[in-house]
Design an enzyme around this catalytic site. Structure first.
Site, PDB file in Angstrom:
ATOM      1  CB  CYS A   1      -4.855   7.598  -1.819  1.00  0.00           C
ATOM      2  SG  CYS A   1      -6.512   7.485  -1.357  1.00  0.00           S
TER       3      CYS A   1
ATOM      4  CG  ASP B   1      -2.335  -0.704   0.936  1.00  0.00           C
ATOM      5  OD1 ASP B   1      -2.744  -0.848  -0.017  1.00  0.00           O
ATOM      6  OD2 ASP B   1      -2.898  -1.259   2.053  1.00  0.00           O
TER       7      ASP B   1
ATOM      8  CG  HIS C   1      -8.313   7.232   4.981  1.00  0.00           C
ATOM      9  ND1 HIS C   1      -7.194   6.323   3.973  1.00  0.00           N
ATOM     10  CD2 HIS C   1      -7.405   7.122   6.046  1.00  0.00           C
ATOM     11  CE1 HIS C   1      -6.192   5.848   4.692  1.00  0.00           C
ATOM     12  NE2 HIS C   1      -6.321   6.415   5.950  1.00  0.00           N
TER      13      HIS C   1
ATOM     14  NE  ARG D   1      -0.842   1.868   4.176  1.00  0.00           N
ATOM     15  CZ  ARG D   1      -1.463   2.791   3.478  1.00  0.00           C
ATOM     16  NH1 ARG D   1      -2.671   3.156   3.681  1.00  0.00           N
ATOM     17  NH2 ARG D   1      -0.665   3.727   3.080  1.00  0.00           N
TER      18      ARG D   1
HETATM   19  N1  ARG Z   1      -5.337   0.175   1.161  1.00  0.00           N
HETATM   20  C1  ARG Z   1      -5.012   1.748   1.484  1.00  0.00           C
HETATM   21  C2  ARG Z   1      -5.581   1.329   2.870  1.00  0.00           C
HETATM   22  O1  ARG Z   1      -6.703   0.996   3.338  1.00  0.00           O
HETATM   23  C3  ARG Z   1      -5.594   2.553   0.998  1.00  0.00           C
HETATM   24  C4  ARG Z   1      -5.168   3.871   1.435  1.00  0.00           C
HETATM   25  C5  ARG Z   1      -5.869   5.073   0.437  1.00  0.00           C
HETATM   26  N2  ARG Z   1      -5.278   6.070   0.970  1.00  0.00           N
HETATM   27  C6  ARG Z   1      -5.925   7.335   1.210  1.00  0.00           C
HETATM   28  N3  ARG Z   1      -5.160   8.304   1.353  1.00  0.00           N
HETATM   29  N4  ARG Z   1      -7.200   7.153   1.271  1.00  0.00           N
HETATM   30  O2  ARG Z   1      -5.166   1.986   3.936  1.00  0.00           O
END
Ligand code: ARG
Length: 273
Positions: free
Chosen positions: A263, A67, A167, A92
């Site tokens: 993102c 990610d 988010h 992450r």
């Molecule tokens: N797969 C990532 C997560 O769920 C996607 C992040 C997307 N980033 C964002 N700024 N919305 O953390």
């Protein structure tokens, strides 16, 4: 007439991008992704920024961090000050120190390692008057206080309710950061947070559920050009009415991880003289 201002962005190529785990409803590890297509789409976004006259810095991707392409989650930079990230999910966690290393190696001296969970620009949106801050799924409300104390800007807490919009940047985008104009999808927020947004931004562009569902709010504006997911066509007319230029971008592979234009894009906001 809208004026674009030159921006400096940090992006991370999707060299190791895959969907190997699921930490939001968009992610289905059984669904294949096309890594070559993801790279092609990401390069197109990078080249569009450069074509518009913006600077794009590159963060080296790391194996085992699929990610990491979502660079906006790695730190928040306001007035040249860097607030590092602290991820909610262990998958992450290791992205945060990789970002901090980049900042330290690139001349940023005011760098703070956060105490509380914050997924950076995933949940922080910067306008001239405020920092809008999401909570409910990822960033802790304690991180909102931490950001206010560190940046010296008023932080407005907003509560997200729909897991698809986990988010803030999946439900709200800043269109003009000098004049504090935004667009958002009201359905992603609690009734009280919606009221807060109505008070602060009575003229905001309100997105439909359809445009939100294709991640149309995950957009980046330079004050004139608004780069947004290709499928969010319903936003074109209202953006044009307000004098913005919609720039559709196809990031379909990255949508499989729940991310799109914003993102992938961290903004490096310089110290204001
Ligand atoms: N797969 C990532 C997560 O769920 C996607 C992040 C997307 N980033 C964002 N700024 N919305 O953390």
């Amino acid at each position: 007439m809208r004026i674009a201002t030159p921006r400096r962005y940090l992006m991370c190529p999707p060299a190791h991008f895959r969907v190997t785990y699921s930490i939001n409803p968009w992610m289905d590890p059984t669904k294949p992704v096309d890594p070559a297509l993801a790279m092609f789409q990401w390069e197109d976004l990078r080249d569009r920024y450069r074509g518009l006259g913006h600077t794009v810095e590159i963060l080296d991707p790391r194996a085992g961090l699929p990610d990491m392409v979502f660079a906006a989650n790695g730190a928040t930079v306001v007035d040249g000050r860097v607030l590092g990230a602290r991820f909610a999910n262990p998958e992450r966690t290791a992205e945060a120190p990789a970002h901090l290393e980049w900042f330290r190696a690139h001349g940023f001296t005011d760098v703070r390692e956060p105490e509380h969970v914050n997924e950076a620009e995933g949940d922080f949106a910067v306008t001239s008057a405020w920092i809008l801050a999401g909570q409910g799924f990822r960033s802790s409300p304690l991180a909102h206080d931490e950001a206010q104390e560190y940046f010296g800007r008023p932080v407005i807490s907003l509560e997200l309710t729909d897991p698809r919009y986990y988010h803030l940047d999946t439900a709200l985008a800043v269109l003009d950061d000098a004049r504090d104009e935004i667009m958002y999808f009201p359905g992603a927020f609690t009734p009280a947070s919606r009221e807060v947004l109505e008070r602060l931004f009575p003229d905001a562009l309100l997105a439909t559920a359809e445009d939100a569902a294709v991640l149309g709010l995950n957009a980046v504006s330079d004050g004139r050009n608004v780069l947004l997911p290709r499928a969010a066509t319903g936003l074109h007319a209202p953006l044009r009415e307000r004098g913005f230029e919609p720039v559709p971008v196809d990031l379909s592979e990255l949508h499989k991880a729940g991310g799109s234009v914003k993102c992938c894009t961290m903004e490096l906001r310089p110290a204001t003289p």
